[in-house]
Design a protein around this motif. Sequence first.
Motif, short mmCIF file in Angstrom:
data_model
loop_
_atom_site.label_atom_id
_atom_site.label_comp_id
_atom_site.label_asym_id
_atom_site.label_seq_id
_atom_site.Cartn_x
_atom_site.Cartn_y
_atom_site.Cartn_z
N THR A 85 70.50 45.64 17.70
CA THR A 85 71.74 45.14 17.11
C THR A 85 71.79 45.26 15.59
O THR A 85 72.86 45.47 15.03
CB THR A 85 71.95 43.66 17.49
OG1 THR A 85 70.80 42.90 17.07
CG2 THR A 85 72.13 43.49 18.98
N LEU A 86 70.65 45.12 14.92
CA LEU A 86 70.66 45.14 13.45
C LEU A 86 69.91 46.32 12.85
O LEU A 86 70.14 46.67 11.69
CB LEU A 86 70.05 43.84 12.91
CG LEU A 86 70.86 42.56 13.12
CD1 LEU A 86 70.10 41.37 12.55
CD2 LEU A 86 72.23 42.66 12.46
N GLY A 87 69.01 46.91 13.61
CA GLY A 87 68.26 48.05 13.09
C GLY A 87 67.25 47.68 12.02
O GLY A 87 66.78 48.54 11.28
N GLY A 88 66.90 46.42 11.95
CA GLY A 88 65.93 45.97 10.95
C GLY A 88 66.39 44.71 10.25
O GLY A 88 67.57 44.32 10.35
N ILE A 89 65.46 44.07 9.56
CA ILE A 89 65.73 42.81 8.87
C ILE A 89 65.21 42.92 7.44
O ILE A 89 64.15 43.50 7.18
CB ILE A 89 65.01 41.64 9.58
CG1 ILE A 89 65.63 41.39 10.96
CG2 ILE A 89 65.07 40.36 8.74
CD1 ILE A 89 67.05 40.90 10.94
N ASP A 90 65.97 42.37 6.49
CA ASP A 90 65.54 42.33 5.09
C ASP A 90 65.00 40.95 4.70
O ASP A 90 64.16 40.85 3.81
CB ASP A 90 66.72 42.68 4.16
CG ASP A 90 67.33 44.02 4.49
OD1 ASP A 90 66.62 45.03 4.40
OD2 ASP A 90 68.53 44.06 4.86
N ILE A 91 65.53 39.92 5.34
CA ILE A 91 65.14 38.53 5.03
C ILE A 91 64.77 37.84 6.34
O ILE A 91 65.60 37.74 7.25
CB ILE A 91 66.30 37.77 4.35
CG1 ILE A 91 66.73 38.47 3.07
CG2 ILE A 91 65.90 36.32 4.07
CD1 ILE A 91 68.08 38.00 2.52
N LEU A 92 63.55 37.38 6.42
CA LEU A 92 63.07 36.69 7.63
C LEU A 92 62.75 35.25 7.28
O LEU A 92 61.87 34.98 6.45
CB LEU A 92 61.82 37.40 8.17
CG LEU A 92 61.11 36.73 9.35
CD1 LEU A 92 62.05 36.60 10.56
CD2 LEU A 92 59.86 37.53 9.73
N VAL A 93 63.46 34.32 7.90
CA VAL A 93 63.24 32.90 7.68
C VAL A 93 62.67 32.29 8.95
O VAL A 93 63.35 32.22 9.98
CB VAL A 93 64.54 32.17 7.29
CG1 VAL A 93 64.26 30.69 7.03
CG2 VAL A 93 65.16 32.81 6.05
N LEU A 94 61.42 31.87 8.88
CA LEU A 94 60.71 31.30 10.03
C LEU A 94 60.87 29.78 9.99
O LEU A 94 60.07 29.07 9.39
CB LEU A 94 59.24 31.70 9.98
CG LEU A 94 58.98 33.22 9.96
CD1 LEU A 94 57.51 33.49 9.71
CD2 LEU A 94 59.45 33.86 11.25
N ASN A 95 61.91 29.31 10.65
CA ASN A 95 62.22 27.88 10.60
C ASN A 95 61.87 27.14 11.88
O ASN A 95 61.55 25.95 11.84
CB ASN A 95 63.71 27.70 10.29
CG ASN A 95 64.14 26.24 10.41
OD1 ASN A 95 63.79 25.41 9.58
ND2 ASN A 95 64.90 25.93 11.46
N ALA A 96 61.94 27.80 13.03
CA ALA A 96 61.71 27.12 14.30
C ALA A 96 60.31 26.51 14.34
O ALA A 96 59.33 27.13 13.92
CB ALA A 96 61.88 28.10 15.45
N ALA A 97 60.23 25.29 14.84
CA ALA A 97 58.93 24.62 14.96
C ALA A 97 59.01 23.56 16.04
O ALA A 97 60.07 22.99 16.31
CB ALA A 97 58.53 23.97 13.63
N LEU A 98 57.88 23.32 16.67
CA LEU A 98 57.78 22.31 17.70
C LEU A 98 56.89 21.18 17.19
O LEU A 98 55.78 21.42 16.70
CB LEU A 98 57.19 22.90 18.98
CG LEU A 98 57.11 21.97 20.20
CD1 LEU A 98 58.51 21.50 20.60
CD2 LEU A 98 56.43 22.70 21.35
N GLN A 99 57.39 19.96 17.30
CA GLN A 99 56.69 18.78 16.77
C GLN A 99 56.56 17.76 17.88
O GLN A 99 57.56 17.26 18.40
CB GLN A 99 57.51 18.22 15.59
CG GLN A 99 56.91 17.03 14.89
CD GLN A 99 57.87 16.50 13.84
OE1 GLN A 99 58.67 15.60 14.12
NE2 GLN A 99 57.81 17.05 12.63
N GLU A 100 55.33 17.44 18.28
CA GLU A 100 55.09 16.48 19.33
C GLU A 100 54.25 15.33 18.79
O GLU A 100 53.14 15.55 18.31
CB GLU A 100 54.40 17.14 20.53
CG GLU A 100 55.23 18.24 21.16
CD GLU A 100 54.66 18.75 22.47
OE1 GLU A 100 53.88 18.00 23.10
OE2 GLU A 100 55.00 19.88 22.86
N ARG A 101 54.78 14.12 18.87
CA ARG A 101 54.09 12.93 18.36
C ARG A 101 53.13 12.38 19.42
O ARG A 101 53.54 12.10 20.55
CB ARG A 101 55.09 11.84 17.96
CG ARG A 101 55.90 12.16 16.72
CD ARG A 101 56.95 11.11 16.48
NE ARG A 101 57.71 11.35 15.26
CZ ARG A 101 57.53 10.69 14.13
NH1 ARG A 101 56.62 9.73 14.06
NH2 ARG A 101 58.26 10.96 13.06
#
Length: 254
Positions: A85-101
């Motif tokens: 769909t995009l043919g590549g990425i210039d800016i990658l933001v790794l935001n997803a995270a799993l937090q278990e108390r």
Amino acid sequence: MAEPTALSTPLAGRRAFVTGATQGIGLAIAQSLAGAGARLCINGPADDDALEQARREVGDDALALAADLSRPDEVEHLLARIDVTLGGIDILVLNAALQEREPWQGIGRPALDRQVEVNLAANLRLIQALTPGMMERGWGRLIAIGSIQQVREHPEMLIYAASKAALESMVRNLARQLGHRGVTCNVLAPGVIETARNRDALADAAYRDTVTSAIPLRSFGTPQDCAAAALFLASDGARYITGTTLFVDGGMHL
């Protein structure tokens, strides 16, 4: 209405991918990058009804790709769709995270595996697949969303804190290796940000006062505070910044 200018759209022509962007910090970052002219692709779980709503909030031309980052097979499928769909990425933001108390004594292998898979392993796979294109083009931004827990660990989130510290180490390592190819690698570490994830804990007045007293600015942050910092790190204004951690925490790390 005045036409957009290079000053108002500094990321025009750039393609950005933000994981975990259905709400909170991830959504705010995606909106900020889109507002600066970048074409956005966002990610969220397949069973999250908020994904399409978030896509609309980011912009009419934004793309939304569902994937459960705790599943390696879905990460691979996600990467294939990004390429098509995009043919590549210039800016990658790794935001997803799993937090278990959970108290450290009770942590079992399933909880360990889930958090390590989302917070570290999936991020590594995304980096391996998407940064080579940045290197070939001579421009790229890797922005990993860390946590105040890298330096102020929470007693009930041992694995989450450890995985964020490991992510920070990984980004610093990559900064040394990718810098000469025009790719900057940085960590944005939020403190106490008023998001849905923190809503229940901060609803307790006594706990809220205790946490506030530990913050030099005596207030909590907002997703927009993080978005402004991410936009800076993604811009040419941060071209000479790499291998650093930018705390957006009101001074809580001090």
